[in-house]
Each structure stands twice: as structure tokens, then as C-alpha cells.
Scaffold this motif. Structure first.
Motif, PDB file in Angstrom:
ATOM      1  N   HIS A  36       0.851  -1.196   0.000  1.00  0.00           N
ATOM      2  CA  HIS A  36       0.000   0.000   0.000  1.00  0.00           C
ATOM      3  C   HIS A  36       0.879   1.236   0.000  1.00  0.00           C
ATOM      4  O   HIS A  36       1.820   1.337   0.790  1.00  0.00           O
ATOM      5  N   ASN A  37       0.585   2.167  -0.877  1.00  0.00           N
ATOM      6  CA  ASN A  37       1.347   3.423  -0.963  1.00  0.00           C
ATOM      7  C   ASN A  37       2.850   3.191  -1.098  1.00  0.00           C
ATOM      8  O   ASN A  37       3.653   3.869  -0.473  1.00  0.00           O
ATOM      9  N   GLY A  38       3.224   2.191  -1.884  1.00  0.00           N
ATOM     10  CA  GLY A  38       4.632   1.937  -2.151  1.00  0.00           C
ATOM     11  C   GLY A  38       5.390   1.260  -1.031  1.00  0.00           C
ATOM     12  O   GLY A  38       6.610   1.198  -1.052  1.00  0.00           O
ATOM     13  N   GLU A  39       4.680   0.743  -0.016  1.00  0.00           N
ATOM     14  CA  GLU A  39       5.330   0.075   1.104  1.00  0.00           C
ATOM     15  C   GLU A  39       4.599  -1.217   1.448  1.00  0.00           C
ATOM     16  O   GLU A  39       3.406  -1.348   1.206  1.00  0.00           O
ATOM     17  N   TYR A  40       5.337  -2.164   2.020  1.00  0.00           N
ATOM     18  CA  TYR A  40       4.739  -3.401   2.499  1.00  0.00           C
ATOM     19  C   TYR A  40       4.336  -3.246   3.949  1.00  0.00           C
ATOM     20  O   TYR A  40       4.979  -2.541   4.719  1.00  0.00           O
ATOM     21  N   GLY A  41       3.266  -3.915   4.351  1.00  0.00           N
ATOM     22  CA  GLY A  41       2.805  -3.876   5.728  1.00  0.00           C
ATOM     23  C   GLY A  41       1.895  -5.054   6.005  1.00  0.00           C
ATOM     24  O   GLY A  41       1.789  -5.977   5.195  1.00  0.00           O
ATOM     25  N   THR A  42       1.232  -5.050   7.155  1.00  0.00           N
ATOM     26  CA  THR A  42       0.286  -6.097   7.541  1.00  0.00           C
ATOM     27  C   THR A  42      -0.956  -5.438   8.120  1.00  0.00           C
ATOM     28  O   THR A  42      -0.998  -4.236   8.334  1.00  0.00           O
ATOM     29  N   PHE A  43      -1.970  -6.247   8.409  1.00  0.00           N
ATOM     30  CA  PHE A  43      -3.175  -5.729   9.040  1.00  0.00           C
ATOM     31  C   PHE A  43      -2.922  -5.489  10.516  1.00  0.00           C
ATOM     32  O   PHE A  43      -2.179  -6.209  11.165  1.00  0.00           O
ATOM     33  N   LYS A  44      -3.549  -4.459  11.057  1.00  0.00           N
ATOM     34  CA  LYS A  44      -3.596  -4.281  12.501  1.00  0.00           C
ATOM     35  C   LYS A  44      -5.031  -3.931  12.843  1.00  0.00           C
ATOM     36  O   LYS A  44      -5.777  -3.423  12.010  1.00  0.00           O
ATOM     37  N   THR A  45      -5.460  -4.205  14.055  1.00  0.00           N
ATOM     38  CA  THR A  45      -6.829  -3.948  14.476  1.00  0.00           C
ATOM     39  C   THR A  45      -6.917  -2.573  15.110  1.00  0.00           C
ATOM     40  O   THR A  45      -6.107  -2.224  15.957  1.00  0.00           O
ATOM     41  N   ASN A  46      -7.906  -1.794  14.684  1.00  0.00           N
ATOM     42  CA  ASN A  46      -8.156  -0.474  15.241  1.00  0.00           C
ATOM     43  C   ASN A  46      -9.375  -0.599  16.134  1.00  0.00           C
ATOM     44  O   ASN A  46     -10.508  -0.600  15.671  1.00  0.00           O
ATOM     45  N   SER A  47      -9.182  -0.714  17.444  1.00  0.00           N
ATOM     46  CA  SER A  47     -10.286  -0.927  18.372  1.00  0.00           C
ATOM     47  C   SER A  47     -11.146   0.314  18.567  1.00  0.00           C
ATOM     48  O   SER A  47     -12.236   0.222  19.102  1.00  0.00           O
ATOM     49  N   SER A  48     -10.690   1.491  18.116  1.00  0.00           N
ATOM     50  CA  SER A  48     -11.485   2.709  18.278  1.00  0.00           C
ATOM     51  C   SER A  48     -12.579   2.828  17.220  1.00  0.00           C
ATOM     52  O   SER A  48     -13.468   3.649  17.330  1.00  0.00           O
ATOM     53  N   HIS A  49     -12.525   1.979  16.173  1.00  0.00           N
ATOM     54  CA  HIS A  49     -13.556   1.992  15.126  1.00  0.00           C
ATOM     55  C   HIS A  49     -14.851   1.454  15.711  1.00  0.00           C
ATOM     56  O   HIS A  49     -14.890   0.367  16.261  1.00  0.00           O
ATOM     57  N   SER A  50     -15.933   2.216  15.639  1.00  0.00           N
ATOM     58  CA  SER A  50     -17.192   1.856  16.289  1.00  0.00           C
ATOM     59  C   SER A  50     -17.837   0.593  15.726  1.00  0.00           C
ATOM     60  O   SER A  50     -18.633  -0.034  16.398  1.00  0.00           O
ATOM     61  N   GLY A  51     -17.506   0.204  14.514  1.00  0.00           N
ATOM     62  CA  GLY A  51     -18.102  -0.982  13.906  1.00  0.00           C
ATOM     63  C   GLY A  51     -17.345  -2.258  14.205  1.00  0.00           C
ATOM     64  O   GLY A  51     -17.527  -3.255  13.545  1.00  0.00           O
ATOM     65  N   GLY A  52     -16.472  -2.261  15.212  1.00  0.00           N
ATOM     66  CA  GLY A  52     -15.683  -3.444  15.536  1.00  0.00           C
ATOM     67  C   GLY A  52     -14.303  -3.338  14.928  1.00  0.00           C
ATOM     68  O   GLY A  52     -13.881  -2.270  14.517  1.00  0.00           O
ATOM     69  N   PRO A  53     -13.592  -4.472  14.867  1.00  0.00           N
ATOM     70  CA  PRO A  53     -12.230  -4.439  14.317  1.00  0.00           C
ATOM     71  C   PRO A  53     -12.203  -3.895  12.896  1.00  0.00           C
ATOM     72  O   PRO A  53     -13.056  -4.198  12.083  1.00  0.00           O
ATOM     73  N   HIS A  54     -11.228  -3.063  12.618  1.00  0.00           N
ATOM     74  CA  HIS A  54     -11.093  -2.436  11.315  1.00  0.00           C
ATOM     75  C   HIS A  54      -9.651  -2.594  10.877  1.00  0.00           C
ATOM     76  O   HIS A  54      -8.747  -2.163  11.566  1.00  0.00           O
ATOM     77  N   PRO A  55      -9.419  -3.249   9.725  1.00  0.00           N
ATOM     78  CA  PRO A  55      -8.031  -3.443   9.322  1.00  0.00           C
ATOM     79  C   PRO A  55      -7.405  -2.154   8.798  1.00  0.00           C
ATOM     80  O   PRO A  55      -7.989  -1.435   8.011  1.00  0.00           O
ATOM     81  N   ASN A  56      -6.237  -1.858   9.302  1.00  0.00           N
ATOM     82  CA  ASN A  56      -5.437  -0.730   8.842  1.00  0.00           C
ATOM     83  C   ASN A  56      -4.081  -1.276   8.441  1.00  0.00           C
ATOM     84  O   ASN A  56      -3.608  -2.235   9.030  1.00  0.00           O
ATOM     85  N   VAL A  57      -3.451  -0.642   7.502  1.00  0.00           N
ATOM     86  CA  VAL A  57      -2.127  -1.085   7.112  1.00  0.00           C
ATOM     87  C   VAL A  57      -1.136  -0.532   8.108  1.00  0.00           C
ATOM     88  O   VAL A  57      -1.108   0.652   8.388  1.00  0.00           O
ATOM     89  N   SER A  58      -0.325  -1.417   8.690  1.00  0.00           N
ATOM     90  CA  SER A  58       0.758  -0.986   9.577  1.00  0.00           C
ATOM     91  C   SER A  58       2.075  -1.325   8.910  1.00  0.00           C
ATOM     92  O   SER A  58       2.180  -2.300   8.210  1.00  0.00           O
ATOM     93  N   ARG A  59       3.062  -0.514   9.111  1.00  0.00           N
ATOM     94  CA  ARG A  59       4.372  -0.737   8.488  1.00  0.00           C
ATOM     95  C   ARG A  59       5.376  -1.120   9.526  1.00  0.00           C
ATOM     96  O   ARG A  59       5.353  -0.833  10.629  1.00  0.00           O
TER      97      ARG A  59
END
Length: 65
Positions: free
Chosen positions: A42-65
Motif C-alpha cells: 500500500h502506498n509503495g510500502e509493504y505492511g500487515t493488518f492491525k486492528t483499530n479498536s477505536s472503530h465503532s463498527g468493531g475491528p477495522h483493518p489498517n495497514v501498519s508498516r
């Protein structure tokens, strides 16, 4: 058995020479807690999923580097 999935909506179908390029918008992504983290580019970099617990709809995948 570990499972990872992405639900996406097809946005564009493009022709690039003798190839077809499908561009999709990711709507939802998930991975099992005990599974190996998927590799994301994503955006020219490799990363993995991380869980964003502040998202009101439950776990939300974000790219972490």
C-alpha cells in the motif's frame, strides 16, 4: 485451517496491452486471530493488518508498516 479474506467492489476494468486490469475498492478485510498476518502492499510500502479498536463498527483493518 487459517482464513484471510477481502470483500471488494469492482470499480474499473481497464485494458493494458494484452492484459486486463481490474481495480477494486476494498470494502471489508479479515484475518483469523491465530493466522499468519497477510502481506499488504500500500502506498509503495509493504505492511500487515492491525486492528483499530477505536472503530465503532468493531475491528477495522489498517495497514501498519
Amino acid at each position: 485451517m487459517n482464513s484471510t479474506g477481502i470483500r471488494a467492489r469492482l470499480e474499473h476494468r481497464l485494458t493494458a496491452g494484452d492484459h486486463r486490469l481490474l481495480v477494486a475498492r476494498v470494502l471489508q478485510a479479515h484475518t483469523e486471530e491465530d493466522s499468519t498476518s497477510p502481506l499488504i502492499y500500500h502506498n509503495g510500502e509493504y505492511g500487515t493488518f492491525k486492528t483499530n479498536s477505536s472503530h465503532s463498527g468493531g475491528p477495522h483493518p489498517n495497514v501498519s508498516r
